[in-house]
Scaffold this active site. Structure first.
Site, PDB file in Angstrom:
ATOM      1  N   HIS A   1      11.530  -1.771 -18.324  1.00 51.14           N
ATOM      2  CA  HIS A   1      12.377  -1.389 -17.191  1.00 51.14           C
ATOM      3  C   HIS A   1      13.288  -2.578 -16.888  1.00 51.14           C
ATOM      4  O   HIS A   1      13.117  -3.272 -15.908  1.00 51.14           O
ATOM      5  CB  HIS A   1      11.470  -1.075 -16.000  1.00 51.14           C
TER       6      HIS A   1
ATOM      7  N   ASP B   1       0.575  -3.174   4.588  1.00 53.22           N
ATOM      8  CA  ASP B   1       1.589  -4.225   4.452  1.00 53.22           C
ATOM      9  C   ASP B   1       1.053  -5.488   5.117  1.00 53.22           C
ATOM     10  O   ASP B   1       0.176  -5.419   5.979  1.00 53.22           O
ATOM     11  CB  ASP B   1       2.900  -3.794   5.125  1.00 53.22           C
TER      12      ASP B   1
HETATM   13  N1  APR Z   1       0.710  -7.092   0.470  1.00 55.88           N
HETATM   14  C1  APR Z   1       1.289  -6.008   1.051  1.00 55.88           C
HETATM   15  N2  APR Z   1       2.609  -5.921   1.291  1.00 55.88           N
HETATM   16  C2  APR Z   1       3.367  -6.969   0.979  1.00 55.88           C
HETATM   17  C3  APR Z   1       2.845  -8.149   0.375  1.00 55.88           C
HETATM   18  C4  APR Z   1       1.444  -8.176   0.124  1.00 55.88           C
HETATM   19  N3  APR Z   1       0.859  -9.235  -0.447  1.00 55.88           N
HETATM   20  N4  APR Z   1       3.877  -9.000   0.174  1.00 55.88           N
HETATM   21  C5  APR Z   1       4.993  -8.395   0.615  1.00 55.88           C
HETATM   22  N5  APR Z   1       4.699  -7.171   1.102  1.00 55.88           N
HETATM   23  C6  APR Z   1       5.585  -6.168   1.678  1.00 55.88           C
HETATM   24  C7  APR Z   1       6.708  -6.730   2.544  1.00 55.88           C
HETATM   25  O1  APR Z   1       6.229  -7.120   3.808  1.00 55.88           O
HETATM   26  C8  APR Z   1       7.655  -5.543   2.589  1.00 55.88           C
HETATM   27  O2  APR Z   1       7.405  -4.707   3.723  1.00 55.88           O
HETATM   28  O3  APR Z   1       6.268  -5.445   0.670  1.00 55.88           O
HETATM   29  C9  APR Z   1       7.360  -4.776   1.311  1.00 55.88           C
HETATM   30  C10 APR Z   1       8.528  -4.703   0.347  1.00 55.88           C
HETATM   31  O4  APR Z   1       9.494  -3.934   0.946  1.00 55.88           O
HETATM   32  P1  APR Z   1      11.077  -4.195   0.772  1.00 55.88           P
HETATM   33  O5  APR Z   1      11.381  -5.631   1.021  1.00 55.88           O
HETATM   34  O6  APR Z   1      11.780  -3.150   1.564  1.00 55.88           O
HETATM   35  O7  APR Z   1      11.304  -3.949  -0.808  1.00 55.88           O
HETATM   36  P2  APR Z   1      11.434  -2.522  -1.542  1.00 55.88           P
HETATM   37  O8  APR Z   1      12.864  -2.144  -1.599  1.00 55.88           O
HETATM   38  O9  APR Z   1      10.466  -1.591  -0.968  1.00 55.88           O
HETATM   39  O10 APR Z   1      11.016  -2.941  -3.026  1.00 55.88           O
HETATM   40  C11 APR Z   1       9.697  -3.298  -3.327  1.00 55.88           C
HETATM   41  O11 APR Z   1       9.762  -2.251  -5.475  1.00 55.88           O
HETATM   42  O12 APR Z   1      11.471  -1.269  -6.702  1.00 55.88           O
HETATM   43  C12 APR Z   1      10.697  -2.419  -6.505  1.00 55.88           C
HETATM   44  O13 APR Z   1      12.176  -4.230  -7.187  1.00 55.88           O
HETATM   45  C13 APR Z   1      11.535  -3.608  -6.086  1.00 55.88           C
HETATM   46  O14 APR Z   1       9.855  -5.259  -6.427  1.00 55.88           O
HETATM   47  C14 APR Z   1      10.514  -4.493  -5.442  1.00 55.88           C
HETATM   48  C15 APR Z   1       9.527  -3.485  -4.815  1.00 55.88           C
END
Ligand code: APR
Length: 310
Positions: free
Chosen positions: A175, A33
């Site tokens: 989707h 992350d």
């Molecule tokens: N590289 C790695 N991680 C990243 C990056 C990146 N460039 N940009 C953002 N993130 C991380 C964020 O820091 C966060 O921890 O991606 C994570 C996303 O987690 P959440 O905000 O909890 O979102 P989540 O519910 O996991 O959904 C993620 O999956 O189902 C799909 O629509 C949903 O597009 C969304 C994705």
């Protein structure tokens, strides 16, 4: 040698993917992350569940892709989730940048991996990952149909008060709001749905499956679903890691199948060690084919927007 799965994005979906992968002892897991400490902390916390839960795999977290080297599978969940009132498509540009960067880095470290995309809008993100990775299409797959089908199966089981294990269903298409649940090919222990429910009820359940993601977003308010999405992604990973050759509805790159070319759309595929080992082109009724075309057109619109950004 032990299998290795990288999960990019240690948020709700990513962390639950890691939890489920570990719980089934499918592979060692690396969480990646951009936020400092989060993948490391969640990775360690998950590792420390092992002695109690009885799983024995390694789980680590990182902010770079070094530790992910030579992963068998990379699950990409990085990006922004929906909030109330947003469609999956509203996430397009923000998540395009995220998926582009994540894919570039992940495939450099793991050139032979199979990519499973989860980030929305899913079909357009798969297209992005295919272009950026330059991987063969068999190794870039999207998680959509398994989740959409799971939701449809849940609602059918609830309606009939039967075990969800007996309900098999098929959802095609993108989707999004235009997904195409094929009620005709849905059955309960082989009994066609049409012999169990009237058309109005089937239509209501189809609509609820289409709106299944939004229903959860409305409850959660600050994000979107993650338990069922992570279950679905891990079912796909398991079929690949164990070469089970499960037939599952997944987003696959079509090159003429169903009359669709150059787009990711949900169709039934065989998932094994090589990724997508077969795309099943089933015979559709005219109304189903029309709905699938409509769904593909919606995916095309998003891909056209991305093309202007590339
Ligand atoms: N590289 C790695 N991680 C990243 C990056 C990146 N460039 N940009 C953002 N993130 C991380 C964020 O820091 C966060 O921890 O991606 C994570 C996303 O987690 P959440 O905000 O909890 O979102 P989540 O519910 O996991 O959904 C993620 O999956 O189902 C799909 O629509 C949903 O597009 C969304 C994705």
């Amino acid at each position: 040698m032990r299998k290795k799965v990288t999960v990019v994005g240690a948020g709700n979906v990513g962390a639950n993917c890691a939890l489920r992968l570990a719980g089934k002892e499918l592979a060692d897991v690396v969480l990646v992350d951009v936020v400092d400490g989060v993948p490391q902390g969640k990775g360690l916390d998950l590792l420390e569940s092992g002695p109690v839960e009885g799983y024995d795999v390694n789980i680590t977290g990182a902010n770079d892709y070094g530790p992910t080297a030579n992963s068998d599978i990379v699950i990409i969940t990085a990006g922004f989730p929906r909030t109330p009132g947003m469609s999956r498509d509203d996430l397009l540009i923000k998540n395009y940048e995220v998926v582009k960067t994540a894919t570039e880095q992940a495939v450099k470290a793991s050139p032979n991996a199979i990519l499973i995309l989860v980030t929305n809008p899913l079909d357009a993100m798969c297209w992005t990952a295919l272009q950026v990775s330059k991987f063969p299409k068999a190794r870039v797959i999207g998680m959509a149909g398994v989740l959409d089908t799971a939701r449809f199966r849940t609602f059918i089981a609830q309606e009939l008060n039967v075990s969800v294990e007996n309900v098999t269903a098929l959802v095609l298409g993108g989707h999004g709001d235009t997904m195409v649940p094929i009620a005709r090919l849905t059955s309960v222990s082989g009994i066609p749905l049409s012999q169990l429910l009237d058309q109005a009820t089937i239509d209501r359940l189809v609509q609820r499956a289409r709106d299944g993601g939004a229903e959860i977003v409305k409850y959660l308010k600050t994000g979107s679903a993650y338990y069922a999405p992570s279950s679905a992604a891990v079912e796909m990973a398991e079929s690949i890691l164990k070469d089970k050759k499960k037939v599952l509805p997944c987003a696959a790159y079509l090159e003429g199948e169903y009359g669709i070319k150059g787009l990711y759309v949900g169709v039934p595929v065989k998932l094994g060690a090589k990724g997508i080992e077969k795309i099943y082109e089933i015979k559709l009724q005219p109304d189903e084919q029309a709905a699938l075309q409509k769904s593909a057109a919606a995916v095309q619109e998003l891909v056209d927007v991305i093309k202007t950004k590339m």
